[in-house]
Design a protein around this motif. Sequence first.
Motif, mmCIF file in Angstrom:
data_model
loop_
_atom_site.group_PDB
_atom_site.id
_atom_site.type_symbol
_atom_site.label_atom_id
_atom_site.label_comp_id
_atom_site.label_asym_id
_atom_site.label_seq_id
_atom_site.Cartn_x
_atom_site.Cartn_y
_atom_site.Cartn_z
ATOM 1 N N LEU A 110 0.867 -1.173 0.000
ATOM 2 C CA LEU A 110 0.000 0.000 0.000
ATOM 3 C C LEU A 110 0.907 1.226 0.000
ATOM 4 O O LEU A 110 1.367 1.671 1.049
ATOM 5 C CB LEU A 110 -0.930 -0.018 1.219
ATOM 6 C CG LEU A 110 -1.910 -1.200 1.287
ATOM 7 C CD1 LEU A 110 -2.718 -1.158 2.583
ATOM 8 C CD2 LEU A 110 -2.844 -1.203 0.080
ATOM 9 N N GLU A 134 -1.462 -2.630 -5.445
ATOM 10 C CA GLU A 134 -1.895 -1.401 -6.076
ATOM 11 C C GLU A 134 -1.404 -1.342 -7.521
ATOM 12 O O GLU A 134 -0.336 -1.865 -7.841
ATOM 13 C CB GLU A 134 -1.377 -0.176 -5.307
ATOM 14 C CG GLU A 134 -1.960 -0.062 -3.918
ATOM 15 C CD GLU A 134 -1.701 1.261 -3.259
ATOM 16 O OE1 GLU A 134 -2.520 1.675 -2.423
ATOM 17 O OE2 GLU A 134 -0.658 1.885 -3.577
ATOM 18 N N VAL A 147 -1.602 6.449 -8.048
ATOM 19 C CA VAL A 147 -2.264 5.152 -7.899
ATOM 20 C C VAL A 147 -3.638 5.188 -8.556
ATOM 21 O O VAL A 147 -4.412 6.127 -8.368
ATOM 22 C CB VAL A 147 -2.387 4.782 -6.408
ATOM 23 C CG1 VAL A 147 -3.198 3.507 -6.229
ATOM 24 C CG2 VAL A 147 -0.995 4.624 -5.794
ATOM 25 N N SER A 150 -6.438 0.000 -5.746
ATOM 26 C CA SER A 150 -5.764 -0.727 -4.668
ATOM 27 C C SER A 150 -6.721 -1.705 -4.012
ATOM 28 O O SER A 150 -7.945 -1.553 -4.089
ATOM 29 C CB SER A 150 -5.215 0.241 -3.618
ATOM 30 O OG SER A 150 -6.259 0.929 -2.967
ATOM 31 N N THR A 152 -6.762 -4.089 -0.258
ATOM 32 C CA THR A 152 -6.083 -4.405 0.998
ATOM 33 C C THR A 152 -6.032 -5.910 1.220
ATOM 34 O O THR A 152 -6.973 -6.636 0.901
ATOM 35 C CB THR A 152 -6.807 -3.723 2.175
ATOM 36 O OG1 THR A 152 -6.773 -2.307 1.989
ATOM 37 C CG2 THR A 152 -6.148 -4.071 3.499
ATOM 38 N N GLN A 193 0.353 9.842 -4.713
ATOM 39 C CA GLN A 193 0.727 9.224 -3.451
ATOM 40 C C GLN A 193 0.951 10.279 -2.372
ATOM 41 O O GLN A 193 1.379 11.401 -2.661
ATOM 42 C CB GLN A 193 2.002 8.390 -3.615
ATOM 43 C CG GLN A 193 1.837 7.165 -4.484
ATOM 44 C CD GLN A 193 3.097 6.324 -4.525
ATOM 45 O OE1 GLN A 193 3.817 6.205 -3.532
ATOM 46 N NE2 GLN A 193 3.372 5.733 -5.672
#
Length: 308
Positions: A110, A134, A147, A150, A152, A193
């Motif tokens: 991440l 990602e 990005v 993404s 998790t 980011q």
Amino acid sequence: MRLAFLGTPDFALAALRRIVAAGHEVACVYSQPPAPRGRGQALRPSPVHAFALEHGLSVRTPAAMRDPAEIEAFRTLELDAACVVAFGQILPAAVLEAPRLGSFNLHGSLLPRWRGAAPIQRAIMAGDLLTGVEVMRMTEGLDEGPVLASETVRIGPLDTAGTLHDRMAAAGAELMARTLADVERGKAVETPQAEDGVTYAKKIRPKEARIVWTKPAAEIDRKIRGLSPFPGAWFQLPTDKGPVRVKALLSAFEDAEGRPGEVLDDRLLVAAGEGAVRLLRVQREGRAPQDAEAFLRGQPVAAGTPLG
């Protein structure tokens, strides 16, 4: 879309399979050159290279993508986009900018946490509870691009780099396929980011693999799991024929105390600087991995044994 795929290991292979299944035209696959593998150290193609050959895809294995001839060959592919997954080389701007829609990288963390070469291993070794996959637009900076998508992934108390790798590879392959569909439709949203929280996942060095029993048990446990199955954290086991190297491939923390490196029972509970580590899976040098119970049937290790 007309794509190039740049990748080398198993982590990249999952994404290539998914992209092919999605119906994209893979104009060319790029992978690292064949390298010595296995006991005989014969030159063998990477997993991505082997898959491409089996499926009749054009393959190139350049030693350096910065070579002007390679850059020109890449340009002539007339690509819509390039997909990069653990390729193993830094790509110059001339390559990144050649595709019409740009170049996109699947990364195993991440971001901006764990930019760099070994994000899966470093996340476990650091004690992270969450990581993820990602897709980002590639820029010349190391994993610094915006990005697009993404997902998790949780890190469990018995996760190793191997088990986490497999879950993340599967999740990443699906994420890349969905992101390419958004890029094709012009619906992809790019998010810069964060400037805070940047960490770097440095390449694993061989000297890191030796277990130092004076370290806290929680740290040792994370190292064992983070370096499993490769390169494998190791220690020396005294035997009648001299010390032998043993890799620890799976472990768990336990609340026990003793002299660091001392075996506390007959089931491979080992004292550390703080707490103790229960070794659950090991591999003696030159032999196959074994669960601790099977290992101990062939090589008993008594309480009180000092591990080097």
